[in-house]
Write a protein that holds these residues in place. Structure first.
Motif: not given
Length: 391
Positions: A92-106, A362-372
């Protein structure tokens, strides 16, 4: 390999079993015998394996789980985890900048990795994750062969975890101001600034808001280096005033405006947001953005934060004759309904109406976990302001 065992108390709520990686000290019946930061295996009171994670007796979150399997936590483990995270972003990335790892969600609690073009900036916030620094570094190099990897792990919470602050290039090297392109705008991630150098989580909200920018006089409050302001200027805004308490952030914003050929379109003011908004005349601006930093870290102090949100929005609403208010909260400890309640009270006190144009998060690269639920933090609304008498 056998790891020290931790055993949960019986009849616990099913939060941990439903995917939440945090285990609090008051949920543990038998604590592991090991050094802080060590890997441990977690079991139920009946002997069922729950997962493997790292332990810290200094924290109320005693264990953070990394996996629900019997597997090695090594470089290959981090390669697999990072590959999975990248696969989601690359779709889904449309940019050269994004969050690759978002802690608990990943599945990597205590780790954040942001990508700016071919540079990576990582933050480690826990003792257990810090002990895997070399494995994380090797995995990033193996997967991406970047020009440089910088660690920017800062904050008072690190002392509570028992680890030092780190601000340095771990691999390769690069500029203090890392250039990258986002939504066809040239930006700079400032390694001397806040977080990883830029706030990537607001880019979609800024892009949407730019649709309403044509010929507007913009006030960007808590502007940092000008994410919202530059998006709105590219969207046709007449002029943007950036207000922030960081002189360095404002200097970076001016450089960003020059890079985009807009140096005459911005003004910068170093000052206090509450005081500046109080002294505005109605109609000085057509569009005001309120995007403060997290106002509290602890749920015990939410009442003061709610009052601050109400006051900020009230002053902004009063400063708009008929225009646009874009307002945001990144305070995870405050529920969305409580935050919205503060905005609605501000409308009531101002004797004005807000017509909601857009609701963002927040955008897709900061995904919200349904468990957290803690991964769901960013709240954004855009309102068109009118007097009640003009309805």
């Amino acid at each position: 390999m056998l790891f020290p065992r931790a055993i949960l108390k019986p009849r616990l709520k099913r939060r941990v079993f439903n995917g939440h990686p945090w285990v609090y000290d008051n949920e543990i019946d038998t604590f592991p015998e090991c050094e802080d930061g060590s890997l441990v295996d977690l079991f139920t009171s009946s002997g069922q394996f729950v997962g493997r994670g790292y332990y810290n007796s200094r924290s109320t979150i005693s264990i953070r789980l990394l996996t629900r399997k019997y597997e090695n936590i090594d470089e290959d483990f981090f390669v697999r985890k990072i590959q999975k995270a990248f696969a989601l972003r690359s779709k889904y990335s449309e940019t050269s900048a994004y969050r690759l790892i978002f802690g608990e969600s990943d599945g990597l609690p205590g780790l954040v990795v942001d990508r700016y073009s071919n540079y990576f900036v990582m933050q480690i916030s826990t003792l257990g994750m810090s002990l895997f620094r070399e494995s994380i570094l090797s995995a990033l190099i193996k997967l991406f062969n970047p020009k440089g990897i910088y660690e920017k792990s800062e904050g008072a919470f690190l002392k509570l975890e028992g680890i030092p602050q780190v601000s340095e290039w771990l691999y390769g090297s690069g500029p203090t101001l890392i250039p990258f392109k986002m939504n066809d705008i040239q930006f700079l991630a400032d390694l001397m600034g806040q977080k990883t150098g830029f706030f990537l989580d607001q880019r979609c909200n800024a892009r949407f808001l730019s649709r309403f920018a044509s010929e507007k006089r913009v006030l960007d409050v808590f502007s940092y280096t000008g994410n919202f302001a530059l998006h709105l200027l590219k969207g046709g805004a007449h002029h943007a005033t950036l207000l922030d308490q960081s002189e360095r952030a404002l200097e970076v914003a001016k450089e960003v405006s020059r890079l985009n050929g807009l140096p005459d379109k911005i003004s910068v003011i170093k000052g206090n947001a509450f005081d500046f908004l109080r002294n505005l005349n109605p109609g000085d601006y057509d569009l005001i953005i309120i995007d403060p930093p997290a106002l509290v870290k602890n749920a015990k102090y939410t009442e003061k934060a709610i009052a601050a949100y109400k006051e900020l929005n009230l002053r902004a609403i009063r400063a708009l004759k008929e225009g646009l208010l874009a307002t945001s909260s990144c305070t995870q400890a405050i529920r969305e309904d409580a935050w919205l309640g503060s905005i609605h009270r501000a409308f009531n006190d101002s004797k004005k109406i807000g017509l909601q144009l857009f609701s963002g998060s927040q955008p897709f690269d900061h995904p919200v976990s349904s468990a957290v639920f803690e991964t769901n933090y960013l709240k954004f609304r855009a309102f068109y302001i009118r007097k009640i008498s003009d309805i």
